[in-house]
Design a protein around this motif. Sequence first.
Motif, mmCIF file in Angstrom:
data_model
loop_
_atom_site.group_PDB
_atom_site.id
_atom_site.type_symbol
_atom_site.label_atom_id
_atom_site.label_comp_id
_atom_site.label_asym_id
_atom_site.label_seq_id
_atom_site.Cartn_x
_atom_site.Cartn_y
_atom_site.Cartn_z
ATOM 1 N N TYR A 78 69.646 55.957 -2.043
ATOM 2 C CA TYR A 78 68.924 54.732 -1.707
ATOM 3 C C TYR A 78 68.298 54.767 -0.315
ATOM 4 O O TYR A 78 67.689 53.782 0.104
ATOM 5 C CB TYR A 78 69.875 53.533 -1.820
ATOM 6 C CG TYR A 78 70.621 53.518 -3.123
ATOM 7 C CD1 TYR A 78 69.941 53.445 -4.340
ATOM 8 C CD2 TYR A 78 72.009 53.633 -3.163
ATOM 9 C CE1 TYR A 78 70.619 53.467 -5.552
ATOM 10 C CE2 TYR A 78 72.698 53.647 -4.366
ATOM 11 C CZ TYR A 78 71.994 53.570 -5.557
ATOM 12 O OH TYR A 78 72.670 53.596 -6.755
ATOM 13 N N THR A 79 68.436 55.854 0.401
ATOM 14 C CA THR A 79 67.881 55.922 1.749
ATOM 15 C C THR A 79 66.384 56.219 1.690
ATOM 16 O O THR A 79 65.938 57.080 0.927
ATOM 17 C CB THR A 79 68.609 56.980 2.596
ATOM 18 O OG1 THR A 79 68.110 56.944 3.931
ATOM 19 C CG2 THR A 79 68.449 58.374 2.035
ATOM 20 N N HIS A 80 65.609 55.488 2.494
ATOM 21 C CA HIS A 80 64.146 55.645 2.480
ATOM 22 C C HIS A 80 63.572 55.553 3.889
ATOM 23 O O HIS A 80 62.426 55.161 4.060
ATOM 24 C CB HIS A 80 63.499 54.583 1.594
ATOM 25 C CG HIS A 80 63.780 54.758 0.136
ATOM 26 N ND1 HIS A 80 63.230 55.769 -0.616
ATOM 27 C CD2 HIS A 80 64.594 54.070 -0.700
ATOM 28 C CE1 HIS A 80 63.660 55.692 -1.861
ATOM 29 N NE2 HIS A 80 64.496 54.664 -1.944
ATOM 30 N N ARG A 81 64.341 55.905 4.900
ATOM 31 C CA ARG A 81 63.857 55.766 6.269
ATOM 32 C C ARG A 81 63.158 57.042 6.732
ATOM 33 O O ARG A 81 63.668 58.144 6.543
ATOM 34 C CB ARG A 81 65.014 55.451 7.211
ATOM 35 C CG ARG A 81 64.642 55.415 8.688
ATOM 36 C CD ARG A 81 65.751 54.771 9.494
ATOM 37 N NE ARG A 81 65.755 53.321 9.333
ATOM 38 C CZ ARG A 81 66.801 52.547 9.567
ATOM 39 N NH1 ARG A 81 67.946 53.071 9.941
ATOM 40 N NH2 ARG A 81 66.724 51.242 9.419
ATOM 41 N N PHE A 157 76.041 50.209 2.084
ATOM 42 C CA PHE A 157 74.694 50.656 2.446
ATOM 43 C C PHE A 157 73.785 49.456 2.707
ATOM 44 O O PHE A 157 73.064 49.416 3.707
ATOM 45 C CB PHE A 157 74.116 51.529 1.334
ATOM 46 C CG PHE A 157 72.810 52.169 1.697
ATOM 47 C CD1 PHE A 157 72.788 53.420 2.305
ATOM 48 C CD2 PHE A 157 71.604 51.530 1.460
ATOM 49 C CE1 PHE A 157 71.579 54.012 2.657
ATOM 50 C CE2 PHE A 157 70.401 52.119 1.812
ATOM 51 C CZ PHE A 157 70.387 53.367 2.414
ATOM 52 N N VAL A 158 73.808 48.478 1.808
ATOM 53 C CA VAL A 158 72.966 47.298 1.983
ATOM 54 C C VAL A 158 73.361 46.543 3.250
ATOM 55 O O VAL A 158 72.509 46.106 4.024
ATOM 56 C CB VAL A 158 73.062 46.379 0.747
ATOM 57 C CG1 VAL A 158 72.327 45.057 1.000
ATOM 58 C CG2 VAL A 158 72.474 47.079 -0.475
ATOM 59 N N MET A 181 64.053 50.651 -1.504
ATOM 60 C CA MET A 181 65.477 50.711 -1.781
ATOM 61 C C MET A 181 65.825 49.858 -2.990
ATOM 62 O O MET A 181 66.599 50.278 -3.864
ATOM 63 C CB MET A 181 66.262 50.231 -0.558
ATOM 64 C CG MET A 181 67.770 50.185 -0.769
ATOM 65 S SD MET A 181 68.684 49.688 0.719
ATOM 66 C CE MET A 181 68.062 48.026 0.961
ATOM 67 N N LEU A 182 65.255 48.652 -3.059
ATOM 68 C CA LEU A 182 65.547 47.749 -4.169
ATOM 69 C C LEU A 182 65.062 48.336 -5.492
ATOM 70 O O LEU A 182 65.760 48.254 -6.509
ATOM 71 C CB LEU A 182 64.878 46.392 -3.922
ATOM 72 C CG LEU A 182 65.051 45.336 -5.010
ATOM 73 C CD1 LEU A 182 66.526 45.104 -5.306
ATOM 74 C CD2 LEU A 182 64.386 44.027 -4.596
ATOM 75 N N ALA A 183 63.887 48.952 -5.479
ATOM 76 C CA ALA A 183 63.379 49.565 -6.705
ATOM 77 C C ALA A 183 64.326 50.649 -7.207
ATOM 78 O O ALA A 183 64.596 50.757 -8.414
ATOM 79 C CB ALA A 183 61.981 50.144 -6.462
#
Length: 227
Positions: A78-81, A157-158, A181-183
């Motif tokens: 879920y990481t997207h940074r 994580f959230v 992340m939500l997607a």
Amino acid sequence: MTTRSAACASGFARASTYEGWCGRWHYNEHGVIVYDAERDDGEHVGAVTLSNPETVERLPPMEPIEEVRVADIAPSPYTHRSMDDAAHEKFVKLTRERGHLLTYPTVRPVAEEQREHDRAYEVVAGHRRFETAQRADLETIAVRVADLDAWEAVERFVDDHVAIQGGDERHMYGQEEIDRMLARLREDWADDRLREIEVFAPYLEEKLASARSEAMRQGYLADGRGD
């Protein structure tokens, strides 16, 4: 395995107590390095060297610190940074020269039958540090090992990446990162389950409302109900 401890240091404007993980003792210099340190005023100060501490107390470990091969760790799905900024490149260079990280990422062990990858561990918190270790070509790093299942890892994580309303947004995800992340989360978890994470609910409802509006515009829905 390093030892969690609290050290009271003198020689400052006021005596302070630091709680963290004692990784190195300098007997000749009468000092100790405390990693992942938190000062008694609540400020996280990372790694700190304490010279001539008045007392050093061993504390029960909250989560074990272990040395793990970087190749055995996978990032959270879920990481997207993005980590291509100049400050991070400097951090990578300093880490390569130092040969180790100053603070510990948190990982969780993942059973083989539950993996979406071939790694024994998955990052829960500290993706920037993990990415730094990879780019600095470190073979092993010290990590905090947390016994979390997949859902508990999502909650953590959230909590670490989505700011509460009116809360401190520093180091938190921006809207674009939250959307991505939500997607990805919705691929793995039902919306009703994701609503259980209170801080996430407004973002989820906004997405669902947008999807319903688009479906109605396209003629797939009428008055919020399927044809």
